[in-house]
Structure formats: C-alpha cells, structure tokens
Design an enzyme around this catalytic site. Sequence first.
Site, PDB file in Angstrom:
ATOM      1  N   VAL A   9       0.869  -1.169   0.000  1.00  0.00           N
ATOM      2  CA  VAL A   9       0.000   0.000   0.000  1.00  0.00           C
ATOM      3  C   VAL A   9       0.910   1.225   0.000  1.00  0.00           C
ATOM      4  O   VAL A   9       2.079   1.137   0.369  1.00  0.00           O
ATOM      5  CB  VAL A   9      -0.975   0.036   1.197  1.00  0.00           C
ATOM      6  CG1 VAL A   9      -2.027  -1.058   1.075  1.00  0.00           C
ATOM      7  CG2 VAL A   9      -0.243  -0.077   2.521  1.00  0.00           C
ATOM      8  N   SER A  10       0.366   2.359  -0.407  1.00  0.00           N
ATOM      9  CA  SER A  10       1.200   3.545  -0.586  1.00  0.00           C
ATOM     10  C   SER A  10       1.497   4.316   0.688  1.00  0.00           C
ATOM     11  O   SER A  10       2.540   4.935   0.805  1.00  0.00           O
ATOM     12  CB  SER A  10       0.543   4.500  -1.585  1.00  0.00           C
ATOM     13  OG  SER A  10       0.433   3.862  -2.832  1.00  0.00           O
ATOM     14  N   SER A  11       0.585   4.303   1.636  1.00  0.00           N
ATOM     15  CA  SER A  11       0.801   5.129   2.824  1.00  0.00           C
ATOM     16  C   SER A  11       0.505   4.365   4.108  1.00  0.00           C
ATOM     17  O   SER A  11      -0.182   3.350   4.100  1.00  0.00           O
ATOM     18  CB  SER A  11      -0.071   6.385   2.760  1.00  0.00           C
ATOM     19  OG  SER A  11      -1.431   6.035   2.862  1.00  0.00           O
TER      20      SER A  11
END
Length: 179
Positions: A9-11
């Site tokens: 996931v990105s964050s």
Amino acid sequence: MTQIGYARVSSSGQCTRVQLEALEAAGCEIVREEKASGTSTQKRPELQSIMDFIRQGDTLVVTRIDRLARSISDLQDIMKTLKSKGASLRATEQPIDTTSAAGKAFVDMLGVFAEFETNLRKERQMEGIAKAKVAGVYKGRKPSVDADAIKRLTEEGMGASDIAKRMGIGRSSVYRALR
C-alpha cells in the site's frame, strides 16, 4: 516451487489486510508486505528481498499489477529479473500468468495503464497547485531554517560549521540562507 506473495500500500494510513488474505488464499507460503510508494522500486526493501530470494520455478504472486509497479520500466525490470531467475508472476485479481504469451502481453498492457494512471494523477495535482497559487492559497512549504538567525550569527563572527551545529541543520543550509 514456492509461491511468494507481495502486498503493498502507498501510505501508512492504508491497510494490507485484504491483500494478505487474498495471497494466503492463493496458497502463498511466504508473504511480504510494505507501505511504500509504487512509483519506484527504490526504497522498497521487501520487494528487493523477494527479488534477491526468488528461485527457479518460484512464482511471485500479487493481487494486482499496480501493487507491484506503477511504471512500465519498473515492471519490465521486475519481469526481466523474474525471467532470468526462471520464476514467474501471477495476479489473483487479474488474468495474469506469465507462463503464457497472452499473460505476458496482458502484464505489459496493465503496466502501461498503471503508469498512465500515475501520470494523470500527477497532472491533476499540478493543475490543482497552479489554481491554488493563482488564488493565493498555496504558498509552498514553510521555511524550516531561520535565515535571520543565521545572518545574525554570521555578523557576530560565527562560522558556517558552528552555526549549523548550534541550529541543528546542515552546513549547506547555512550557505543557502546567506545567499
């Protein structure tokens, strides 16, 4: 032949739980996860660990291609590494299996769309910033260095290294503030 899962996931505010469940249901014996941007393979130690570890006959499993790479060049680099090691790629939510010609072609198409989506997002962001600047709302990041304090300390005869130590900043920041 090992199935190695990779979830990303990105964050830090996002959760990999759904991806992890899908990878375990797909029969992955090893699953690695990380929270990092997909726009580059840099600063993704778990992915690098998989790429170093993966062996002939192994399969890298992701839920979707965009979890693996968001640029066609990164995706192609990953694919070259997998091919050179005799490993393959499979996605649980997309009809991808790089053991077939159709699967390889589909991977490339999905990579192009992932990169296109990233570029569209960047364009929209830049348009929003431009509009905010015109409206006077966007002023950029607040300065993290007190330029007046640096000038004052310089006038008192203190050198750049001593100023940097006292203020807890880099020497180059001192020189930038003095310009």
